[in-house]
Scaffold this motif. Structure first.
Motif, PDB file in Angstrom:
ATOM      1  N   GLY A 165       0.827  -1.204   0.000  1.00  0.00           N
ATOM      2  CA  GLY A 165       0.000   0.000   0.000  1.00  0.00           C
ATOM      3  C   GLY A 165       0.858   1.248   0.000  1.00  0.00           C
ATOM      4  O   GLY A 165       0.575   2.225  -0.696  1.00  0.00           O
ATOM      5  N   ALA A 166       1.956   1.190   0.757  1.00  0.00           N
ATOM      6  CA  ALA A 166       2.878   2.336   0.858  1.00  0.00           C
ATOM      7  C   ALA A 166       3.609   2.598  -0.452  1.00  0.00           C
ATOM      8  O   ALA A 166       4.015   3.722  -0.726  1.00  0.00           O
ATOM      9  CB  ALA A 166       3.889   2.075   1.973  1.00  0.00           C
ATOM     10  N   ILE A 167       3.775   1.561  -1.276  1.00  0.00           N
ATOM     11  CA  ILE A 167       4.483   1.699  -2.546  1.00  0.00           C
ATOM     12  C   ILE A 167       3.530   2.048  -3.688  1.00  0.00           C
ATOM     13  O   ILE A 167       3.865   2.853  -4.566  1.00  0.00           O
ATOM     14  CB  ILE A 167       5.251   0.397  -2.870  1.00  0.00           C
ATOM     15  N   LEU A 168       2.346   1.474  -3.683  1.00  0.00           N
ATOM     16  CA  LEU A 168       1.434   1.611  -4.827  1.00  0.00           C
ATOM     17  C   LEU A 168       0.502   2.819  -4.740  1.00  0.00           C
ATOM     18  O   LEU A 168      -0.143   3.175  -5.727  1.00  0.00           O
ATOM     19  CB  LEU A 168       0.613   0.331  -4.985  1.00  0.00           C
ATOM     20  N   ALA A 169       0.424   3.460  -3.573  1.00  0.00           N
ATOM     21  CA  ALA A 169      -0.463   4.621  -3.439  1.00  0.00           C
ATOM     22  C   ALA A 169       0.011   5.776  -4.314  1.00  0.00           C
ATOM     23  O   ALA A 169       1.206   6.068  -4.380  1.00  0.00           O
ATOM     24  CB  ALA A 169      -0.506   5.063  -1.978  1.00  0.00           C
ATOM     25  N   LYS A 170      -0.931   6.417  -4.977  1.00  0.00           N
ATOM     26  CA  LYS A 170      -0.624   7.576  -5.823  1.00  0.00           C
ATOM     27  C   LYS A 170      -0.778   8.844  -4.999  1.00  0.00           C
ATOM     28  O   LYS A 170      -1.858   9.138  -4.482  1.00  0.00           O
ATOM     29  CB  LYS A 170      -1.554   7.603  -7.033  1.00  0.00           C
ATOM     30  N   PHE A 171       0.325   9.577  -4.872  1.00  0.00           N
ATOM     31  CA  PHE A 171       0.304  10.812  -4.096  1.00  0.00           C
ATOM     32  C   PHE A 171      -0.670  11.800  -4.739  1.00  0.00           C
ATOM     33  O   PHE A 171      -0.629  12.045  -5.939  1.00  0.00           O
ATOM     34  CB  PHE A 171       1.704  11.424  -4.053  1.00  0.00           C
ATOM     35  N   GLY A 172      -1.569  12.344  -3.925  1.00  0.00           N
ATOM     36  CA  GLY A 172      -2.537  13.302  -4.442  1.00  0.00           C
ATOM     37  C   GLY A 172      -3.880  12.689  -4.795  1.00  0.00           C
ATOM     38  O   GLY A 172      -4.857  13.417  -4.980  1.00  0.00           O
ATOM     39  N   ASN A 173      -3.947  11.362  -4.908  1.00  0.00           N
ATOM     40  CA  ASN A 173      -5.222  10.692  -5.152  1.00  0.00           C
ATOM     41  C   ASN A 173      -5.988  10.636  -3.831  1.00  0.00           C
ATOM     42  O   ASN A 173      -5.539  10.018  -2.864  1.00  0.00           O
ATOM     43  CB  ASN A 173      -4.965   9.286  -5.698  1.00  0.00           C
ATOM     44  N   LYS A 174      -7.136  11.301  -3.776  1.00  0.00           N
ATOM     45  CA  LYS A 174      -7.857  11.455  -2.502  1.00  0.00           C
ATOM     46  C   LYS A 174      -8.242  10.118  -1.890  1.00  0.00           C
ATOM     47  O   LYS A 174      -8.132   9.918  -0.673  1.00  0.00           O
ATOM     48  CB  LYS A 174      -9.101  12.318  -2.715  1.00  0.00           C
ATOM     49  N   GLN A 175      -8.690   9.176  -2.709  1.00  0.00           N
ATOM     50  CA  GLN A 175      -9.082   7.877  -2.174  1.00  0.00           C
ATOM     51  C   GLN A 175      -7.870   7.116  -1.652  1.00  0.00           C
ATOM     52  O   GLN A 175      -7.928   6.474  -0.601  1.00  0.00           O
ATOM     53  CB  GLN A 175      -9.798   7.038  -3.237  1.00  0.00           C
ATOM     54  N   HIS A 176      -6.769   7.207  -2.379  1.00  0.00           N
ATOM     55  CA  HIS A 176      -5.547   6.543  -1.919  1.00  0.00           C
ATOM     56  C   HIS A 176      -5.069   7.149  -0.601  1.00  0.00           C
ATOM     57  O   HIS A 176      -4.668   6.426   0.322  1.00  0.00           O
ATOM     58  CB  HIS A 176      -4.443   6.676  -2.974  1.00  0.00           C
ATOM     59  N   MET A 177      -5.127   8.472  -0.507  1.00  0.00           N
ATOM     60  CA  MET A 177      -4.709   9.140   0.731  1.00  0.00           C
ATOM     61  C   MET A 177      -5.588   8.721   1.904  1.00  0.00           C
ATOM     62  O   MET A 177      -5.106   8.482   3.010  1.00  0.00           O
ATOM     63  CB  MET A 177      -4.764  10.663   0.564  1.00  0.00           C
ATOM     64  N   LYS A 178      -6.877   8.599   1.642  1.00  0.00           N
ATOM     65  CA  LYS A 178      -7.815   8.176   2.696  1.00  0.00           C
ATOM     66  C   LYS A 178      -7.528   6.727   3.118  1.00  0.00           C
ATOM     67  O   LYS A 178      -7.531   6.408   4.318  1.00  0.00           O
ATOM     68  CB  LYS A 178      -9.257   8.298   2.219  1.00  0.00           C
ATOM     69  N   ASP A 179      -7.284   5.860   2.140  1.00  0.00           N
ATOM     70  CA  ASP A 179      -6.981   4.468   2.461  1.00  0.00           C
ATOM     71  C   ASP A 179      -5.726   4.352   3.312  1.00  0.00           C
ATOM     72  O   ASP A 179      -5.679   3.569   4.274  1.00  0.00           O
ATOM     73  CB  ASP A 179      -6.810   3.658   1.173  1.00  0.00           C
ATOM     74  N   LEU A 180      -4.702   5.135   2.976  1.00  0.00           N
ATOM     75  CA  LEU A 180      -3.478   5.110   3.773  1.00  0.00           C
ATOM     76  C   LEU A 180      -3.737   5.595   5.190  1.00  0.00           C
ATOM     77  O   LEU A 180      -3.293   4.983   6.163  1.00  0.00           O
ATOM     78  CB  LEU A 180      -2.386   5.969   3.117  1.00  0.00           C
ATOM     79  N   GLU A 181      -4.469   6.699   5.298  1.00  0.00           N
ATOM     80  CA  GLU A 181      -4.756   7.251   6.622  1.00  0.00           C
ATOM     81  C   GLU A 181      -5.591   6.286   7.450  1.00  0.00           C
ATOM     82  O   GLU A 181      -5.305   6.060   8.636  1.00  0.00           O
ATOM     83  CB  GLU A 181      -5.489   8.588   6.473  1.00  0.00           C
ATOM     84  N   ASP A 182      -6.616   5.712   6.847  1.00  0.00           N
ATOM     85  CA  ASP A 182      -7.499   4.791   7.566  1.00  0.00           C
ATOM     86  C   ASP A 182      -6.764   3.550   8.061  1.00  0.00           C
ATOM     87  O   ASP A 182      -7.161   2.943   9.066  1.00  0.00           O
ATOM     88  CB  ASP A 182      -8.664   4.346   6.666  1.00  0.00           C
ATOM     89  N   ASN A 183      -5.707   3.170   7.352  1.00  0.00           N
ATOM     90  CA  ASN A 183      -4.992   1.943   7.700  1.00  0.00           C
ATOM     91  C   ASN A 183      -3.601   2.201   8.276  1.00  0.00           C
ATOM     92  O   ASN A 183      -2.801   1.272   8.406  1.00  0.00           O
ATOM     93  CB  ASN A 183      -4.880   1.053   6.457  1.00  0.00           C
ATOM     94  N   ASN A 184      -3.346   3.458   8.649  1.00  0.00           N
ATOM     95  CA  ASN A 184      -2.083   3.842   9.289  1.00  0.00           C
ATOM     96  C   ASN A 184      -0.873   3.391   8.462  1.00  0.00           C
ATOM     97  O   ASN A 184       0.040   2.741   8.954  1.00  0.00           O
ATOM     98  CB  ASN A 184      -2.008   3.261  10.706  1.00  0.00           C
ATOM     99  N   ILE A 185      -0.906   3.758   7.184  1.00  0.00           N
ATOM    100  CA  ILE A 185       0.178   3.418   6.264  1.00  0.00           C
ATOM    101  C   ILE A 185       0.867   4.697   5.813  1.00  0.00           C
ATOM    102  O   ILE A 185       0.208   5.661   5.437  1.00  0.00           O
ATOM    103  CB  ILE A 185      -0.359   2.659   5.032  1.00  0.00           C
ATOM    104  N   LYS A 186       2.202   4.685   5.854  1.00  0.00           N
ATOM    105  CA  LYS A 186       2.989   5.828   5.396  1.00  0.00           C
ATOM    106  C   LYS A 186       3.662   5.484   4.068  1.00  0.00           C
ATOM    107  O   LYS A 186       4.077   4.346   3.849  1.00  0.00           O
ATOM    108  CB  LYS A 186       4.065   6.183   6.425  1.00  0.00           C
ATOM    109  N   PHE A 187       3.803   6.496   3.228  1.00  0.00           N
ATOM    110  CA  PHE A 187       4.448   6.313   1.938  1.00  0.00           C
ATOM    111  C   PHE A 187       5.845   5.708   2.062  1.00  0.00           C
ATOM    112  O   PHE A 187       6.591   6.023   2.994  1.00  0.00           O
ATOM    113  CB  PHE A 187       4.609   7.660   1.221  1.00  0.00           C
ATOM    114  N   ILE A 188       6.191   4.876   1.099  1.00  0.00           N
ATOM    115  CA  ILE A 188       7.579   4.485   0.857  1.00  0.00           C
ATOM    116  C   ILE A 188       7.960   5.131  -0.475  1.00  0.00           C
ATOM    117  O   ILE A 188       7.309   4.901  -1.495  1.00  0.00           O
ATOM    118  CB  ILE A 188       7.748   2.958   0.811  1.00  0.00           C
ATOM    119  N   ASP A 189       8.988   5.969  -0.461  1.00  0.00           N
ATOM    120  CA  ASP A 189       9.341   6.781  -1.627  1.00  0.00           C
ATOM    121  C   ASP A 189      10.389   6.156  -2.525  1.00  0.00           C
ATOM    122  O   ASP A 189      10.600   6.606  -3.653  1.00  0.00           O
ATOM    123  CB  ASP A 189       9.877   8.151  -1.167  1.00  0.00           C
ATOM    124  N   MET A 190      11.092   5.148  -1.995  1.00  0.00           N
ATOM    125  CA  MET A 190      12.161   4.524  -2.764  1.00  0.00           C
ATOM    126  C   MET A 190      12.215   3.035  -2.442  1.00  0.00           C
ATOM    127  O   MET A 190      12.069   2.644  -1.274  1.00  0.00           O
ATOM    128  CB  MET A 190      13.506   5.180  -2.432  1.00  0.00           C
TER     129      MET A 190
END
Length: 202
Positions: free
Chosen positions: A73-98
């Motif tokens: 989830g941290a790798i596949l989420a698209k930054f700026g996509n509202k649904q993706h941001m909500k999914d990350l927040e709801d599931n306590n997931i932080k971006f992996i950038d590299m």
């Protein structure tokens, strides 16, 4: 700087200590798996182990380590996509950038043995999935499958605080090419081992 968290899992450890140190010096958090995490820690690099991040241990003799929503989830989420941001927040997931991954050396193993069990155990699952996921999401995730690219990344980070889109695309193409060659090698060796015809003719 736009790169804040990097996942490192490598069989070929050439240059990885220097690269990880340079990332940490620039404020990047390092996440790592199994043997790579131990190797980095022994060389003075602070690491968050994947099992700490996911809350789930590595199992099946290391066959399952990174295959978890908190990683993918941290790798596949698209930054700026509202649904993706909500999914990350709801599931306590932080971006992996590299994502820095090179694969279990199946080709090298195949040069030494035709023992089926040893070959099967050398087939990388999580690494291939990580490379493909990061390459798919190259606009938001830098994917590195070639140690020769480490210095290019550091230079780009120092020049502009990020990795350019052109470089991201090239690295993604490298990752897709690497996974393609890896699967082709597995298919070739196992076809020989199983006395099988070319699958396209079956």
């Amino acid at each position: 700087m736009n790169i804040k968290r990097a996942l490192i899992s490598v069989s070929d450890k050439r240059g990885i200590i220097e690269f990880a140190k340079k990332l940490q010096e620039r404020g990047v958090e390092i996440i790592s798996t199994g043997g790579t995490a131990n190797f980095l820690e022994k060389n003075g690099i602070k690491v968050m182990k994947v099992s700490e991040l996911t809350g789930f241990p590595e199992i099946l003799d290391g066959r399952v380590k990174t295959l978890h929503p908190k990683i993918f989830g941290a790798i596949l989420a698209k930054f700026g996509n509202k649904q993706h941001m909500k999914d990350l927040e709801d599931n306590n997931i932080k971006f992996i950038d590299m994502v820095v991954v090179n694969l279990s050396p199946f080709e090298e193993k195949a040069k030494k043995t035709r023992n089926e069990e040893k070959l099967i155990e050398c087939i990388d699952i999580g690494g291939v999935a990580l490379l493909r996921a990061a390459a798919k999401n190259y606009r938001d995730v830098v994917v590195l499958s070639d140690p020769d690219d480490y210095e290019k990344v550091i230079k780009s980070l120092d020049d502009c605080g990020d990795v350019t889109l052109h470089m991201r695309r090239i690295f993604a193409l490298k990752a897709f090419y690497r996974t393609m060659k890896y699967d082709a090698e597995i298919h070739s060796v196992l076809s020989e081992l199983f006395a099988s015809l070319d699958f396209r003719k079956l």
